[in-house]
Design an enzyme around this catalytic site. Structure first.
Site, PDB file in Angstrom:
ATOM      1  N   HIS A 180     -43.835   5.974 -79.518  1.00 54.67           N
ATOM      2  CA  HIS A 180     -42.578   6.578 -80.009  1.00 54.67           C
ATOM      3  C   HIS A 180     -41.493   5.510 -80.167  1.00 54.67           C
ATOM      4  CE1 HIS A 180     -44.098  10.282 -77.642  1.00 54.67           C
ATOM      5  NE2 HIS A 180     -44.136  10.643 -78.904  1.00 54.67           N
ATOM      6  N   LYS A 186     -47.030  23.937 -76.594  1.00 54.24           N
ATOM      7  CA  LYS A 186     -47.661  23.140 -75.531  1.00 54.24           C
ATOM      8  C   LYS A 186     -47.003  23.432 -74.188  1.00 54.24           C
ATOM      9  CE  LYS A 186     -48.206  19.277 -78.758  1.00 54.24           C
ATOM     10  NZ  LYS A 186     -47.693  17.943 -79.083  1.00 54.24           N
ATOM     11  N   ARG A 231     -50.464   8.584 -86.695  1.00 53.30           N
ATOM     12  CA  ARG A 231     -51.419   7.689 -86.038  1.00 53.30           C
ATOM     13  C   ARG A 231     -52.747   7.641 -86.774  1.00 53.30           C
ATOM     14  NH1 ARG A 231     -50.191  10.657 -80.650  1.00 53.30           N
ATOM     15  NH2 ARG A 231     -49.739  12.096 -82.339  1.00 53.30           N
ATOM     16  N   SER A 282     -48.902  11.009 -75.880  1.00 59.03           N
ATOM     17  CA  SER A 282     -48.398  11.511 -74.597  1.00 59.03           C
ATOM     18  C   SER A 282     -49.521  12.207 -73.830  1.00 59.03           C
ATOM     19  CB  SER A 282     -47.233  12.487 -74.820  1.00 59.03           C
ATOM     20  OG  SER A 282     -46.194  11.845 -75.503  1.00 59.03           O
TER      21      SER A 282
END
Ligand code: ADP
Length: 172
Positions: free
Chosen positions: A18, A42, A91, A129
Site C-alpha cells: 500500500h 470482510k 497486483r 494484508s
C-alpha cells in the site's frame, strides 16, 4: 486546483505494498487521502481506529497524506471531498476482474469520478494484508513487508512472545 486522490480500502493492516502505491501516487497527485472503509464484507482483524492509528503513524511526517475513514458508499464519501480520482492498486490479473467491476459500478453511480490503477512493484506483488495476517498469526516473519508499528500491533494482537524469532521490526 489541488489534485487529490482517494485511496480507499480495508488496510487491515497497511503494508509496504500500500505504502509503495501511495508514494508513487504522490508523484502525480498533490494529496492522497487514505480512506479506511468501515463497512466491508470482510471480518477485520484490526478495528478502524487501530488501522487509522497505524496509517497515521506511518505517514506522520508526510503532510500531503491524510488518513481518514468512511461509512457507506465510497462515491458519497468522495463527493464530500474535492477529489475526482479513486486510486487503487493492482497486483495480479486476479485483482483485475474485481477492480474492474467496482470501478465500473462507481462510475455508474457518479460519472464524474474516475478510478486510476497503479501496478504493484516487483518487491510487493505477493504482499496482501490477508497473507501478512496469516504469516504473522503463525509466527512467521513479516520483516520488510510491513512497517515496524504494524509488526508490533500484529505481535500484540496474536499474543506472540517477545522476539519469538530474531525478527527486525518485532521489538518494542
Ligand atoms: P480492499 O479490502 O478494498 O481490497 P485492501 O486494503 O486490501 O482493500 O487494498 C486496497 C488497495 O490496495 C486495493 O486496490 C489493492 O489491490 C491494493 N493493494 C493491496 N496490496 C497491494 C500491493 N502489494 N501492491 C499493490 N497494490 C496493493
Amino acid at each position: 486546483m489541488e489534485k487529490i486522490a482517494i485511496y480507499p480500502g480495508s488496510f487491515d493492516p497497511i503494508t509496504y505494498g500500500h505504502i509503495d502505491i501511495v508514494e508513487r501516487a504522490l508523484e502525480i497527485f498533490d494529496k492522497v487521502i487514505i480512506a479506511i472503509a468501515y463497512h466491508t464484507e470482510k471480518q477485520p482483524l484490526f478495528s478502524v481506529e487501530e488501522r487509522l492509528k497505524m496509517v497515521k503513524a506511518v505517514f506522520k511526517d508526510v503532510p500531503n497524506v491524510i488518513a481518514d475513514s468512511f461509512k457507506g458508499l465510497l462515491v458519497d464519501y468522495v463527493a464530500k471531498t474535492n477529489a475526482k480520482v479513486i486510486l487503487r492498486g493492482l497486483r495480479a490479473t486476479s485483482d483485475f476482474e474485481y477492480e474492474f467491476h467496482i470501478a465500473s459500478m462507481n462510475r455508474s453511480l457518479n460519472n464524474h469520478l474516475d478510478t486510476i490503477f497503479m501496478m504493484t512493484s516487483k518487491d510487493y506483488f505477493f504482499v496482501s494484508s490477508r497473507t501478512i495476517k496469516e504469516v504473522a498469526r503463525l509466527g512467521g516473519t513479516v520483516e520488510g513487508l510491513v512497517p515496524s508499528i504494524v509488526a508490533n500491533m500484529l505481535r500484540k494482537k496474536f499474543n506472540l512472545p517477545y522476539m519469538k524469532k530474531k525478527l527486525i521490526g518485532w521489538d518494542d
